[in-house]
Write a protein that holds these residues in place. Structure first.
Motif, PDB file in Angstrom:
ATOM      1  N   LEU A   1       0.861  -1.175   0.000  1.00  0.00           N
ATOM      2  CA  LEU A   1       0.000   0.000   0.000  1.00  0.00           C
ATOM      3  C   LEU A   1       0.899   1.226   0.000  1.00  0.00           C
TER       4      LEU A   1
ATOM      5  N   THR B   1       1.143   5.303   0.079  1.00  0.00           N
ATOM      6  CA  THR B   1       0.457   6.540   0.424  1.00  0.00           C
ATOM      7  C   THR B   1       1.456   7.692   0.313  1.00  0.00           C
ATOM      8  N   ARG B   2       0.929   8.894   0.410  1.00  0.00           N
ATOM      9  CA  ARG B   2       1.776  10.093   0.408  1.00  0.00           C
ATOM     10  C   ARG B   2       1.921  10.617   1.822  1.00  0.00           C
TER      11      ARG B   2
ATOM     12  N   LYS C   1      -0.364   5.591   8.503  1.00  0.00           N
ATOM     13  CA  LYS C   1      -1.021   5.534   7.201  1.00  0.00           C
ATOM     14  C   LYS C   1      -2.418   6.129   7.227  1.00  0.00           C
TER      15      LYS C   1
ATOM     16  N   GLU D   1      -2.071   9.796   6.837  1.00  0.00           N
ATOM     17  CA  GLU D   1      -1.640  10.103   5.474  1.00  0.00           C
ATOM     18  C   GLU D   1      -2.823  10.035   4.513  1.00  0.00           C
ATOM     19  N   ILE D   2      -3.668   9.030   4.686  1.00  0.00           N
ATOM     20  CA  ILE D   2      -4.830   8.858   3.817  1.00  0.00           C
ATOM     21  C   ILE D   2      -5.845   9.977   4.033  1.00  0.00           C
TER      22      ILE D   2
ATOM     23  N   SER E   1      -5.531   9.504  -2.309  1.00  0.00           N
ATOM     24  CA  SER E   1      -5.068   8.805  -3.510  1.00  0.00           C
ATOM     25  C   SER E   1      -3.976   7.822  -3.128  1.00  0.00           C
ATOM     26  N   ILE E   2      -4.149   6.568  -3.519  1.00  0.00           N
ATOM     27  CA  ILE E   2      -3.192   5.518  -3.143  1.00  0.00           C
ATOM     28  C   ILE E   2      -2.794   4.702  -4.378  1.00  0.00           C
ATOM     29  N   ASN E   3      -1.786   3.864  -4.170  1.00  0.00           N
ATOM     30  CA  ASN E   3      -1.396   2.843  -5.130  1.00  0.00           C
ATOM     31  C   ASN E   3      -1.300   1.529  -4.377  1.00  0.00           C
TER      32      ASN E   3
ATOM     33  N   THR F   1      -4.364   2.026  -8.981  1.00  0.00           N
ATOM     34  CA  THR F   1      -4.550   3.322  -8.347  1.00  0.00           C
ATOM     35  C   THR F   1      -5.998   3.429  -7.901  1.00  0.00           C
TER      36      THR F   1
ATOM     37  N   ALA G   1      -8.753   5.883  -1.103  1.00  0.00           N
ATOM     38  CA  ALA G   1      -8.886   5.169   0.168  1.00  0.00           C
ATOM     39  C   ALA G   1      -9.712   5.979   1.157  1.00  0.00           C
TER      40      ALA G   1
ATOM     41  N   ILE H   1     -10.679   0.640  -0.247  1.00  0.00           N
ATOM     42  CA  ILE H   1     -10.085   1.163  -1.478  1.00  0.00           C
ATOM     43  C   ILE H   1     -11.094   1.012  -2.619  1.00  0.00           C
TER      44      ILE H   1
END
Length: 161
Positions: A24, A26-27, A58, A61-62, A67-69, A84, A87, A121
């Motif tokens: 997972l 995240t930014r 996390k 961050e979400i 936006s996640i990958n 992509t 979340a 997701i």
């Protein structure tokens, strides 16, 4: 073309199910962070679920950037999915109980642990690589090198979910 997309969509879900675990991503501000997670797939709802812990970063961050990958990888059989999506973190206790399995017991004593959260997701799109496997791929690469051609290493498709 619609049949191709349906076939490719089926393949994405089949590969994710077979692999079972995803990184997972995240930014965290300007940085990307990845961690392995056990995926619970609900194809009918077009949703991938994870159990997560509220004490980890996390979730924060979400909340800042949903936006996640997800990166699923089975290197041994050369099968990969990169997805992509968006979340959402929730405290849906019924869903937590539904998803709580033996695997989750490695992290929490029971589904009643107040720190467990559900990560939901919703996928946007995916790309998959589906190779015939490591040995066959190496043979095909060697043959291509000798014949000065490109090897056919399986399917690679982009899929809108």
């Amino acid at each position: 073309m619609a049949n191709d997309n349906a076939r490719d969509t089926d393949r994405v879900w089949d590969l994710m199910k077979k692999i079972g675990f995803a990184m997972l991503v995240t930014r965290d501000g300007d940085k990307l962070r990845a961690r392995p997670m056990s995926a619970y797939l609900d194809r009918d709802a077009n949703t991938i679920f994870f159990l997560t812990d509220a004490r980890r970063h996390k979730d924060e961050e979400i909340e800042r950037n949903p936006s996640i990958n997800l990166s699923f990888a089975d290197a041994g059989s050369q099968k990969y999915v990169s997805l992509t999506g968006t979340a959402v973190v929730s405290n849906d206790r019924a869903k937590i109980k539904e998803l709580f399995t033996t695997t989750a017991k490695a992290w929490w004593d029971s589904a009643e642990d107040p720190n467990i959260r559900v990560l939901k997701i919703t996928p946007d799109d995916a790309e998959y690589w589906d190779s015939p496997g490591t040995v066959i791929s190496y043979v095909k690469m060697a043959a291509a090198a000798v014949t000065n051609t490109r090897p056919d290493l399986g399917e690679n498709r982009k899929v809108s979910l």
